[in-house]
Each structure stands twice: as structure tokens, then as C-alpha cells.
Design an enzyme around this catalytic site. Structure first.
Site, PDB file in Angstrom:
ATOM      1  N   VAL A  54     -20.214   4.213   3.214  1.00  0.00           N
ATOM      2  CA  VAL A  54     -19.530   4.975   2.163  1.00  0.00           C
ATOM      3  C   VAL A  54     -20.485   5.852   1.366  1.00  0.00           C
ATOM      4  O   VAL A  54     -20.037   6.695   0.574  1.00  0.00           O
ATOM      5  CB  VAL A  54     -18.732   4.055   1.209  1.00  0.00           C
ATOM      6  CG1 VAL A  54     -17.603   3.359   1.942  1.00  0.00           C
ATOM      7  CG2 VAL A  54     -19.635   3.068   0.490  1.00  0.00           C
ATOM      8  N   TYR A 145     -21.637  -3.281 -13.310  1.00  0.00           N
ATOM      9  CA  TYR A 145     -20.482  -3.527 -12.451  1.00  0.00           C
ATOM     10  C   TYR A 145     -19.190  -3.129 -13.166  1.00  0.00           C
ATOM     11  O   TYR A 145     -18.323  -2.463 -12.582  1.00  0.00           O
ATOM     12  CB  TYR A 145     -20.436  -5.001 -12.055  1.00  0.00           C
ATOM     13  CG  TYR A 145     -19.289  -5.356 -11.148  1.00  0.00           C
ATOM     14  CD1 TYR A 145     -19.288  -4.944  -9.817  1.00  0.00           C
ATOM     15  CD2 TYR A 145     -18.198  -6.087 -11.613  1.00  0.00           C
ATOM     16  CE1 TYR A 145     -18.228  -5.264  -8.973  1.00  0.00           C
ATOM     17  CE2 TYR A 145     -17.140  -6.406 -10.782  1.00  0.00           C
ATOM     18  CZ  TYR A 145     -17.157  -5.989  -9.464  1.00  0.00           C
ATOM     19  OH  TYR A 145     -16.101  -6.299  -8.641  1.00  0.00           O
ATOM     20  N   THR A 180     -15.271 -15.343  -2.199  1.00  0.00           N
ATOM     21  CA  THR A 180     -15.717 -14.625  -1.010  1.00  0.00           C
ATOM     22  C   THR A 180     -17.199 -14.910  -0.769  1.00  0.00           C
ATOM     23  O   THR A 180     -17.898 -15.409  -1.657  1.00  0.00           O
ATOM     24  CB  THR A 180     -15.539 -13.105  -1.188  1.00  0.00           C
ATOM     25  OG1 THR A 180     -16.383 -12.669  -2.269  1.00  0.00           O
ATOM     26  CG2 THR A 180     -14.100 -12.727  -1.463  1.00  0.00           C
TER      27      THR A 180
END
Length: 248
Positions: A54, A145, A180
Site C-alpha cells: 500500500v 495510531y 489478532t
């Protein structure tokens, strides 16, 4: 008949975590899917793994063209690729600020621009971005973030406004802390991984982490033709963290 029969999706970050769960869910619903990732997985029936970055516009454009050549059309883009960052406003240097914003924010813009010419030819075009509860809730030690995900939220709304005349819906999902491998790696860097995971679970009113499959289910709703009247929306999948204030 599946909800996504006949539809084609591109999922960035499709090789692991939330992205992999989205890929699996879309395929289960009948979609053919291109997984864009540095490690996109193995080919399978209805699954086209494409090595793409990306941060590299040319690789995304090549991936979009290859997907359209293979499957004929692109109807759905899910922007899952992203990286984390830990620290207060003084906790990351300029290079890290540039890296995280380039992947988490500009990466979505690049991916969207690469796929957009193909989406414009679809009669069921939809874009779903992965934001975060950090976009709207002040979380400690997440300045960089949170800034990146706040930008994703704003970018989602602006893109929805720009593309509504083209019949392209744009929404985002704002997860809480998701169980995750990415979160597992963050926890592994702490002094007390077990205790820190328990604290992350406890701050969500449900008392547990969100699963990648729960995020994928929200993505599928927003991407599906059944959500045709929904655009410019952020859907929280956070165990009630953003809206509930329960007594201690």
C-alpha cells in the site's frame, strides 16, 4: 445463492488478521476475492493472491488491473492494511510518524485511487475502510495510531461525499481491540503480556476482545447490496466501549 454471488472484491492486508477474516467471509458469501498483501497467501478457487504494497502506488495499480483482467470487474474494496504504533505524542520520531501515516492513511488513498476506475464500472460499488475506536476515543499511549485512525474516519466521510454521485458507497468499521496476531505481537513486547491482555479485555464492556470474524461480519454488512442506503457511516464493533458507561 450467497449475498455476494457474482461480485468481486479486493481486500488489502488480506493475508492475515482482520483482512484474512474478511477474505474468508467474502468467499463464503460467494464473492471472488483478490487478496493484496506483502504475503497474500496461496491461490485457491475464487481467490487471487496478489503481492502488493500500500506504500507503492504502482503495485496497487498493477494489482487492480490484474484483478479486473482475471475476474472482469471490481465491485468492492476493503482497506484493511495497516500498522500499529505505541507511545504518547513524544513517543515516536518523525520517521515513524511518516511511516505510520503513509501506510494507514495515504495507503488507503492510494488503494482507493488504484481501484476507483474499476469501481466506477460496477453497479454495486462499495468501499469499506478499517478505522478504530481510537479515532474517537482518547486512549493512552496511542497518539500516532489514534491520529492515523482519526484521519481514516475523516477520509471515509470525505470520500463518501465525493463518490456518492458515482453510486459508490464508502463506510468504515471502527473495531475495539481485536484478538489478532498483530495484537499478540504488541502484547509480547510488554513486561506482562497476560496481564496486559486481561486489561485490554476489561476496558470493553463485554469483558473480552473483539474477534476478527466479528469485524468481518460488520464489513460484509456495509459492503453488501443490502446496505444500499448506507454511506458515510462508521460502524463500531467494540464491545460497547464507545457508547456504554457501566457502573463499576
Amino acid at each position: 445463492m450467497g449475498t455476494f454471488d457474482g461480485l468481486v472484491a479486493v481486500v488489502t492486508g488480506g493475508g492475515s488478521g482482520i483482512g484474512a477474516a474478511v477474505v474468508a467471509a467474502l468467499r463464503s458469501g460467494g464473492a471472488r476475492v483478490a487478496s493484496f498483501d506483502l504475503h497474500p497467501g496461496e491461490p485457491a478457487d475464487g481467490l487471487l493472491p496478489i503481492t502488493a504494497d500500500v506504500s507503492d502506488r504502482a503495485s496497487l495499480e498493477r494489482g487492480a488491473d490484474r484483478t479486473a483482467a482475471e475476474f472482469g470487474v471490481i465491485d468492492i474494496l476493503v482497506n484493511c492494511a495497516g500498522v500499529s504504533a505505541v507511545g504518547g505524542v513524544d513517543g515516536n520520531d518523525d520517521d515513524e510518524w511518516r511511516r505510520v501515516l503513509d501506510i494507514n492513511v495515504t495507503g488507503i488513498a492510494r488503494s482507493t485511487a488504484a481501484v476507483l476506475p474499476h469501481l466506477r464500472r460496477s453497479s454495486h460499488a462499495s468501499i469499506v475502510n478499517i478505522s478504530s475506536i481510537a479515532a474517537t476515543a482518547g486512549l493512552p499511549q496511542r497518539a500516532l495510531y489514534s491520529a492515523s485512525k482519526g484521519a481514516v474516519h475523516a477520509l471515509t466521510l470525505a470520500t463518501a461525499a465525493d463518490l456518492i454521485a458515482d453510486g459508490i458507497r464508502v463506510n468504515c468499521v471502527a473495531p475495539g481491540t481485536v484478538d489478532t496476531p498483530w495484537v499478540a505481537r504488541l502484547l509480547a513486547r510488554t513486561d506482562d503480556p497476560v496481564g496486559e491482555k486481561a486489561r485490554l479485555a476489561a476496558r470493553q464492556p463485554t469483558g473480552r476482545l473483539v474477534t476478527a470474524e466479528e469485524v468481518a461480519a460488520a464489513v460484509l454488512y456495509l459492503a453488501s447490496p443490502a446496505a444500499g442506503a448506507t454511506t458515510g457511516t462508521s460502524l463500531a464493533v467494540d464491545g460497547g466501549m464507545s457508547g456504554l458507561r457501566l457502573p463499576k
